[in-house]
Design a protein around this motif. Structure first.
Motif, PDB file in Angstrom:
ATOM      1  N   HIS A  70     -13.129   1.206   6.298  1.00 14.26           N
ATOM      2  CA  HIS A  70     -14.370   0.799   5.567  1.00 14.26           C
ATOM      3  C   HIS A  70     -14.778   1.490   3.955  1.00 14.26           C
ATOM      4  N   GLY A  71     -14.631   1.321   2.915  1.00 16.02           N
ATOM      5  CA  GLY A  71     -14.656   2.398   2.062  1.00 16.02           C
ATOM      6  C   GLY A  71     -13.717   2.840   1.598  1.00 16.02           C
ATOM      7  N   LEU A  72     -13.072   3.868   1.402  1.00 15.90           N
ATOM      8  CA  LEU A  72     -12.152   4.598   0.691  1.00 15.90           C
ATOM      9  C   LEU A  72     -11.456   4.901   2.021  1.00 15.90           C
ATOM     10  N   LEU A  73     -10.026   3.931   1.876  1.00 12.03           N
ATOM     11  CA  LEU A  73      -8.442   4.747   1.960  1.00 12.03           C
ATOM     12  C   LEU A  73      -8.992   6.163   2.526  1.00 12.03           C
ATOM     13  N   VAL A  74      -9.536   7.304   1.551  1.00  7.99           N
ATOM     14  CA  VAL A  74      -8.261   8.156   1.561  1.00  7.99           C
ATOM     15  C   VAL A  74      -9.838   9.395   2.013  1.00  7.99           C
ATOM     16  N   ASP A  75     -11.184   8.655   1.931  1.00  3.25           N
ATOM     17  CA  ASP A  75     -11.680   9.418   3.828  1.00  3.25           C
ATOM     18  C   ASP A  75     -11.515   8.624   5.270  1.00  3.25           C
TER      19      ASP A  75
END
Ligand code: PNS
Length: 158
Positions: A70-75
């Motif tokens: 969840h959240g940003l894919l880059v994270d």
């Protein structure tokens, strides 16, 4: 170790997705299929169900693993040491949308995005259309893996 991520909602996985995952698995040492946990979007299958389905239908690829994020894919990419994202492009309108996302993701993190043309056999295919067809009794065999076909009939037609 060359790693790549194939992200998506996969609600449910179609043969178009599976084609992109399989072709990525032939190019990379490890492919992570990352299922987005999106609390704002109503889904037909839960994230855990989608993960189970993905694990079953990608069994023939030993270098494919399935995760959720969840959240940003880059994270997620940074946390998992994955330097690149693979995205299937079906039609030109996909490219308009994906280009912006790819450029933003690169700007945010330096994670690269690689576009893979969808097999023309599946260029008209999407999870939403598959669900709509199945809901109204249409035949989706050949568009999704057999397991998904069976589960769609069970879920949508009782
Ligand atoms: O199968 P989908 O729904 O088209 O997949 C879209 C997905 C999961 C690839 C995209 O929504 C995504 O990466 N979401 C995570 C949030 C994010 O990183 N947004 C990008 C901002 S540039």
């Amino acid at each position: 170790m060359r790693r790549v991520v194939c992200p998506g909602s996969f609600d449910p996985i179609t043969n178009g997705h599976l084609d992109i995952i399989g072709r990525s698995a032939r190019l990379y040492d490890e492919v992570t299929v990352a299922v987005l946990i999106n609390v704002e979007k109503k889904s037909l299958f839960t994230v855990e169900e989608r993960i189970d389905i993905l694990q079953t239908v990608t069994k023939e690829y030993p270098n494919v693993r399935v995760e959720k994020f969840h959240g940003l894919l880059v994270d997620f990419c940074r946390q998992n040491d994955i330097p690149a994202i693979v995205k299937g492009i079906r039609v030109v309108s996909d490219f308009d949308y994906e280009l912006q996302m790819a450029q933003l993701n690169y700007r945010l993190s330096g994670v690269e995005t690689l576009f893979m043309p969808t097999n023309p056999e599946y260029s008209f295919l999407s999870s939403s259309r598959v669900k709509e067809i199945a809901r109204y009794g249409g035949d989706v065999s050949g568009l999704v893996p057999d397991l998904v076909h069976k589960l769609l009939i069970e879920r949508l037609r009782g």
